[in-house]
Design a protein around this motif. Structure first.
Motif, PDB file in Angstrom:
ATOM      1  N   ILE A 111       0.809  -1.220   0.000  1.00  0.00           N
ATOM      2  CA  ILE A 111       0.000   0.000   0.000  1.00  0.00           C
ATOM      3  C   ILE A 111       0.839   1.266   0.000  1.00  0.00           C
ATOM      4  N   GLU A 118      -0.783  -0.699  -9.051  1.00  0.00           N
ATOM      5  CA  GLU A 118      -1.871  -0.105  -8.292  1.00  0.00           C
ATOM      6  C   GLU A 118      -1.923   1.406  -8.515  1.00  0.00           C
ATOM      7  N   SER A 120      -1.737   4.261  -6.725  1.00  0.00           N
ATOM      8  CA  SER A 120      -1.381   4.847  -5.430  1.00  0.00           C
ATOM      9  C   SER A 120      -1.758   6.321  -5.354  1.00  0.00           C
ATOM     10  N   LEU A 123      -5.326   6.438  -4.253  1.00  0.00           N
ATOM     11  CA  LEU A 123      -5.472   6.006  -2.865  1.00  0.00           C
ATOM     12  C   LEU A 123      -5.107   7.114  -1.894  1.00  0.00           C
ATOM     13  N   THR A 127      -7.222   9.372   0.763  1.00  0.00           N
ATOM     14  CA  THR A 127      -6.832   9.380   2.172  1.00  0.00           C
ATOM     15  C   THR A 127      -6.688  10.800   2.699  1.00  0.00           C
ATOM     16  N   ALA A 194      -9.156   1.305  -0.905  1.00  0.00           N
ATOM     17  CA  ALA A 194      -7.955   0.691  -1.478  1.00  0.00           C
ATOM     18  C   ALA A 194      -8.299  -0.306  -2.576  1.00  0.00           C
ATOM     19  N   SER A 197      -8.901   1.172  -5.773  1.00  0.00           N
ATOM     20  CA  SER A 197      -7.705   1.810  -6.314  1.00  0.00           C
ATOM     21  C   SER A 197      -6.741   0.776  -6.883  1.00  0.00           C
ATOM     22  N   TYR A 199      -5.800  -2.273  -5.499  1.00  0.00           N
ATOM     23  CA  TYR A 199      -5.014  -3.086  -4.582  1.00  0.00           C
ATOM     24  C   TYR A 199      -5.690  -4.423  -4.328  1.00  0.00           C
ATOM     25  N   ASP A 203      -3.727  -6.083   0.828  1.00  0.00           N
ATOM     26  CA  ASP A 203      -3.349  -4.676   0.964  1.00  0.00           C
ATOM     27  C   ASP A 203      -4.541  -3.822   1.366  1.00  0.00           C
ATOM     28  N   ALA A 204      -5.713  -4.118   0.797  1.00  0.00           N
ATOM     29  CA  ALA A 204      -6.916  -3.366   1.167  1.00  0.00           C
ATOM     30  C   ALA A 204      -7.250  -3.595   2.638  1.00  0.00           C
ATOM     31  N   TYR A 207      -4.823  -1.558   4.716  1.00  0.00           N
ATOM     32  CA  TYR A 207      -5.218  -0.149   4.673  1.00  0.00           C
ATOM     33  C   TYR A 207      -6.391   0.091   5.634  1.00  0.00           C
TER      34      TYR A 207
END
Length: 497
Positions: A111, A118, A120, A123, A127, A194, A197, A199, A203-204, A207
């Motif tokens: 992440i 991905e 990023s 993401l 965030t 995530a 996005s 992932y 990874d999600a 996150y």
């Protein structure tokens, strides 16, 4: 701390917030599935979707597109819509091609990078929006008069937050509806930020864990209450389960022409509750036939604001929508198309819940007779050799000096190490730490460490039986107890592989 009094104050607030959030089901940022490409408006084109290092390019006109892409009889401006806008975002994990050795370390965390294609940028943009909104609310409260916010300005606006953080985490008294529905829902909200996005599931989940722990439990919510032990586990773990279900459900509905049981009305309703911001954006764009709205962000938040000097509280519920305006170019809805799925060994199948019965024998120093208990657990069964879970036991025991029943609770974070891992019958060792609590009063809690052994028997991919014995020792009460329990374990999704 009077936990029952505290719980009564907060439960009504959280119940109201849960009802509102479930009614509008406002998920966090997600790009519109229905943004299409036309000759006049071509956006977010990835020239090589099979190359994870390839980044989306933005072309504003047909001429720019032709300069940046090599058009062939198979790839033309007319069919760019079908080729390049088939997913929720310009990248999706199932569409990416990983190195052959990627799954040699399946629990690696990506992440903080986009090494596998991905998105990023998306993401972290989302965030930043989440943090800006959440702490903007805290800043607004700080500007309120002290008789409304009940924050001592002389000590600083973070004094209440600091006190709550130092006082936790604690085993909260929220209702089952809130703990088992409300928190998984919000965990799923973070998870999809995530997942949409590009992932993968692990990874999600990571996150969602970071956001629910540091942004929510030890961030925003800590201004109102002490962080909760259950929430720290339930929110990301069950949020993973709900978030993945919601993600795939939305994809399936759109792939089927946005209908449910052949009804476009049911399809539109379902999509709205899965992601209302995106649905409203699509509706506005369809109404004008132009890309009026490109993407949106929806937030639901609630805050318990203390006021006066008698413990009164006021409830503030906020629903906010932030929309990113499009360029007004031509707009053509596109049909969702799912690409081939590359099987990730880490999915919701590693999430395990259990229910069982047990018997606890207590140290004579407690002056309480042990008895049968009810056992619950929620954890991650990472591999056939290792798992980790939160275990909760409760029962009503009899005081040795009177017939009065006393509430007993024990909760711990445990890890299991399995032997004979390739077979269905697997012995294991378990160890962990936690607390024993009496009469549902936080002041009675006593820290304990535990260790034990058990056997795990796999019934099928989703179900297993576990029988174990655990020894508990309290370092501050100098007591030694032990518990024997039998539980049925259920693994979500496809279960154990």
């Amino acid at each position: 701390m009077d936990m029952n009094k505290y719980s009564n104050k907060t439960n009504n607030i959280k119940t109201i917030a849960l009802a509102v959030s479930l009614a509008i089901s406002a998920l966090l940022p997600s790009q519109s599935f229905a943004q299409g490409f036309t000759e006049d408006s071509v956006q977010e084109i990835s020239p090589d979707k099979k190359n994870p290092e390839s980044k989306p390019q933005i072309a504003e006109t047909k001429q720019q597109t032709e300069n940046e892409l090599v058009l062939t009889p198979e790839i033309t401006v007319d069919n760019l819509d079908e080729i390049y806008r088939e997913m929720a975002t310009n990248t999706l994990w199932e569409n990416s091609t990983q190195p052959t050795d990627f799954y040699d370390s399946p629990f690696q965390v990506s992440i903080f990078s986009d090494a596998n294609g991905e998105d990023s940028d998306r993401l972290w943009s989302q965030t930043n929006s989440i943090f800006a909104y959440g702490f903007g609310v805290i800043g607004l409260i700080a500007l309120l008069p002290e008789d409304i916010s009940n924050w001592d300005k002389e000590e600083g606006i973070f004094s209440k937050w600091s006190d709550n953080v130092k006082g936790g985490p604690v085993w909260d008294r929220d209702t089952g509806m809130l703990n088992l529905i409300g928190h998984p829902y919000f965990g799923g909200v973070y998870y999809q930020v995530a997942r949409k996005s590009g992932y993968r599931q692990w990874d999600a989940f990571m996150y969602a864990t970071i956001m629910s722990t540091f942004y929510w439990e030890y961030g925003i919510e800590a201004f109102a209450e002490v962080p909760s032990i259950q929430d720290l586990v339930i929110t990301p773990v069950l949020g993973w389960a709900y978030g993945e279900w919601a993600f795939n459900t939305e994809m399936d509905i759109r792939e089927g022409g946005s209908t449910v049981w052949g009804s476009s009305m049911l399809g539109s309703t379902a999509l709205f509750f899965l992601d209302p911001v995106d649905s409203m954006s699509v509706g506005i764009n369809n109404m004008f036939g132009k890309e009026i709205i490109k993407a949106g962000t929806g937030f639901v938040s609630f805050n318990e604001i203390p006021y006066g000097d008698s413990g009164q509280t006021d409830t503030q519920i906020n629903f906010n929508i932030s929309l990113q305006i499009g360029d007004g170019g031509s707009y053509t809805p596109s049909t969702m198309k799912r690409s081939s799925y590359q099987k990730d060994p880490i999915d919701t199948g590693i999430i395990g819940v259990s229910y069982g019965v047990g018997h606890t024998t207590l140290d004579s120093l407690w002056e309480i007779e042990g008895d049968k208990t009810t056992e619950y657990s929620l954890g991650l069964y990472f591999t056939r050799q290792f798992s980790s879970r939160v275990t909760y036991s409760k029962g009503k025991f009899t005081d040795g000096l009177s017939p009065i029943e006393i509430n007993y609770e024990n909760y711990s974070l445990d890890s299991q190490f399995y032997f004979n891992s390739e077979n269905d019958f697997r012995p294991y060792l378990t160890t962990g730490f936690g607390e024993t609590l009496w009469k549902r009063e936080i002041d009675t809690k006593r820290f304990q460490v535990n260790a034990g052994a058990g056997v795990h028997y796999k019934l099928n991919s989703n179900f297993a039986l576990q029988l174990d014995w655990r020894f508990y020792h309290s370092t501050n009460a100098n007591t030694s107890d032990h518990n024997t329990s039998l539980r049925l374990v259920y693994l979500l999704g496809n279960g154990e592989r």
